[in-house]
Design a protein around this motif. Sequence first.
Motif, PDB file in Angstrom:
ATOM      1  N   ASP A 346       0.901  -1.155   0.149  1.00 48.25           N
ATOM      2  CA  ASP A 346      -0.040  -0.081   0.141  1.00 48.25           C
ATOM      3  C   ASP A 346       0.911   1.281  -0.017  1.00 48.25           C
ATOM      4  O   ASP A 346       0.271   2.348  -0.372  1.00 48.25           O
ATOM      5  CB  ASP A 346      -0.795  -0.094   1.234  1.00 48.25           C
ATOM      6  N   TYR A 349       3.216   4.188  -4.621  1.00 48.70           N
ATOM      7  CA  TYR A 349       2.249   5.138  -5.343  1.00 48.70           C
ATOM      8  C   TYR A 349       1.718   4.377  -6.445  1.00 48.70           C
ATOM      9  O   TYR A 349       2.192   3.127  -6.705  1.00 48.70           O
ATOM     10  CB  TYR A 349       3.064   6.200  -5.774  1.00 48.70           C
ATOM     11  N   THR A 350       0.951   4.772  -7.197  1.00 44.60           N
ATOM     12  CA  THR A 350       0.255   4.676  -8.682  1.00 44.60           C
ATOM     13  C   THR A 350       1.503   5.177  -9.271  1.00 44.60           C
ATOM     14  O   THR A 350       2.254   6.026  -9.044  1.00 44.60           O
ATOM     15  CB  THR A 350      -0.979   4.989  -8.885  1.00 44.60           C
ATOM     16  N   ILE A 356      -2.253   5.603  -3.349  1.00 46.59           N
ATOM     17  CA  ILE A 356      -3.367   4.950  -3.659  1.00 46.59           C
ATOM     18  C   ILE A 356      -4.606   5.515  -2.783  1.00 46.59           C
ATOM     19  O   ILE A 356      -5.799   5.236  -3.327  1.00 46.59           O
ATOM     20  CB  ILE A 356      -3.441   3.365  -3.407  1.00 46.59           C
ATOM     21  N   SER A 361      -5.170   9.189  -7.827  1.00 46.64           N
ATOM     22  CA  SER A 361      -4.244   7.883  -8.233  1.00 46.64           C
ATOM     23  C   SER A 361      -4.774   7.209  -9.446  1.00 46.64           C
ATOM     24  O   SER A 361      -3.716   6.433 -10.242  1.00 46.64           O
ATOM     25  CB  SER A 361      -3.924   7.320  -7.060  1.00 46.64           C
ATOM     26  N   TYR A 363      -6.273   4.351  -8.641  1.00 48.13           N
ATOM     27  CA  TYR A 363      -6.126   3.246  -8.073  1.00 48.13           C
ATOM     28  C   TYR A 363      -7.594   2.709  -8.148  1.00 48.13           C
ATOM     29  O   TYR A 363      -8.595   3.037  -7.848  1.00 48.13           O
ATOM     30  CB  TYR A 363      -5.902   3.353  -6.574  1.00 48.13           C
ATOM     31  N   ASP A 364      -7.452   1.222  -8.542  1.00 45.88           N
ATOM     32  CA  ASP A 364      -8.773   0.310  -8.547  1.00 45.88           C
ATOM     33  C   ASP A 364      -8.430  -0.757  -7.716  1.00 45.88           C
ATOM     34  O   ASP A 364      -7.638  -1.712  -7.893  1.00 45.88           O
ATOM     35  CB  ASP A 364      -8.772  -0.170 -10.165  1.00 45.88           C
ATOM     36  N   PRO A 368      -5.864  -4.033  -8.163  1.00 41.20           N
ATOM     37  CA  PRO A 368      -4.867  -3.407  -7.113  1.00 41.20           C
ATOM     38  C   PRO A 368      -3.326  -3.239  -7.698  1.00 41.20           C
ATOM     39  O   PRO A 368      -2.688  -2.247  -7.147  1.00 41.20           O
ATOM     40  CB  PRO A 368      -5.018  -4.183  -5.926  1.00 41.20           C
ATOM     41  N   TYR A 369      -2.850  -4.120  -8.632  1.00 43.96           N
ATOM     42  CA  TYR A 369      -1.596  -4.140  -8.890  1.00 43.96           C
ATOM     43  C   TYR A 369      -1.192  -3.396 -10.148  1.00 43.96           C
ATOM     44  O   TYR A 369      -0.224  -3.454 -10.814  1.00 43.96           O
ATOM     45  CB  TYR A 369      -0.968  -5.669  -9.068  1.00 43.96           C
ATOM     46  N   ARG A 372       0.920   0.680 -11.164  1.00 48.68           N
ATOM     47  CA  ARG A 372       1.472   0.898  -9.877  1.00 48.68           C
ATOM     48  C   ARG A 372       2.797   1.725 -10.159  1.00 48.68           C
ATOM     49  O   ARG A 372       3.518   1.441 -11.304  1.00 48.68           O
ATOM     50  CB  ARG A 372       1.508  -0.146  -9.083  1.00 48.68           C
TER      51      ARG A 372
END
Length: 586
Positions: A346, A349-350, A356, A361, A363-364, A368-369, A372
């Motif tokens: 976590d 960053y993205t 995130i 960002s 971020y989904d 999640p990966y 990034r």
Amino acid sequence: MMKNNYIKFLALVLTTLSISCSLEPEIDNTFNEDFAFGLPENTEGFLLNAYGNLPNTIIDGYGGDFLDAATDNAVTNNYGSGIYRLGAGGLTPSNNPIGDWSNAYNQFRNIHIFLENGLGDNVIYDLTSESEDQLKRKNLKGEAFYLRAWWGFQLLQAYGGKTADGTAMGYPIVLSTISNEEAQDLESVTRNSYEECVAQIVKDLDSAIVNLPLRYTGNNPTTGITNVGRADQQAAMALKSRVSIYAASPAYQPDNIVAISAMGQFSVVNQTAYINKWRIAAMYSQAAISQIGTFTSLRESDFASNDTPSEFIWRSFFTNSSLENNNYPIAEFGTARTSPSQNLVDAFYTQNGYPITDARSGYDPANPYANRDPRLYLNVLYNGSSFNNRTLEIYDGGLDSRSLYQDNTRTGYYVRKWLSLQPGLKDVTNPSSSRHYNPYLRKTELFLNLAEAANEAYGPEGLGDGVTQTAVSIIKSIRTKAGISDNTYVDEVAALGKEAFRALILNERRLELAFENHRYFDIRRWVLPLNETVRGVKITKNADDSLTYEEVLVEERKFTDIKYYYSPLPYSELAKSPNLVNNIGW
């Protein structure tokens, strides 16, 4: 090319030559001083022992674990290890896996024997050329001072701390071999102050810099490229930078400069004295950078390169599969020892540079990966990662999940950093090995040191004392070289001031230096909370092949007292030296 593992081998040979016993009882195999100190190979052997006891692999010093596994970065599945007990709060004067008091003092002894016997007229290093003989002496002298500084810092890093009266203490400084009479005077053994230890280490490093080449190049037998792996000016300057960062850190100031009130809480009492230490750290770091040059950032190709990566200032290398043995999944004939945490994942960053938790960002949580910070992929293997011609299956019931093999990852992640990923490496019928590095000192760390010191001394955008880069510009450069596409977030945090930017710098250190055994000390020297529970992820594969991610608690960090910012001194030393004062709370 001379490597540190060759140095270790030669040191072992010389040690064996000096102490082995003859099988013929009538032969006296005792060597006199003329033999021990008259032959250059034997004399140099004492110094080589101080090299030979350096950790060869990045996990050697901690029983096969990364020290990160005792922090919020990771956990280990080796429940009988010292690092597991340490992470669980089991640190005691008799059980301290991060310190090696006796080994350090043994290396002091080797170094002092060399300094006292290896630089006189009794030994000649080059019979054919007086100038080459003098050059060799000068270089060995520089190496001796560097190694004494290195081993001194190992003691300071492991055992430095405050005592109950608020004094910052280090280790007992020793600058010569100890006579039998001195060894019996145990009441005289006391700790020097932290500041005195720093001053001695810096003095030794300055002596090393005067005597060593900037780097090993060319064909000279003493200063040529075949000596890469031995200490040089670059290593001395980089170590001086690291030492100065510790010397300025809040945890290692006496109470009349910094007071620690509780876990995660400190206050600066003497602002001028405190800032001056950071100014010194900034100047030392800038001086090192001016000589060493810029950094390249770490790349996956560096992990198993046949040539020393330019990012490394001082390193050893080894050719075996111990890292893979310890950290590959069970199905790949490893033991899945190190499990990176969700906490660490976590923290990355993205790719556009935002945390995130920031809506910008992109971020989904359902993917999640994706997109990034590229450094995530250098450090961590996750569900769906490419792994030796297949895809990791860490979802519940997958080949690499804990539900299939109990000893698989405890967190839902595997460590990537430093491992060689190549099919057949762990083939039980025809196993192979790959080259790995242990970077003792890296260029990016040097720039992180300067950013940290500059922020504390001058603020995020400030300059002074000959420092040529602001903390903000350094952090932007590090992120850009790592593959971050935008640094708007850096400017936003800088506008919030020194404390906010300090948190960003420390997070950059966490990401850049993960699995390099820094995090344990960084959170302590900055008096950060030590009791953050380690989290992981449980992944469920649904009937439609979609994945559900559920955060889980994995391991508590039971560091609940100020005393855990410091290590206890070894019980064996305390028991025999009545005036050796322990750190607070121990």
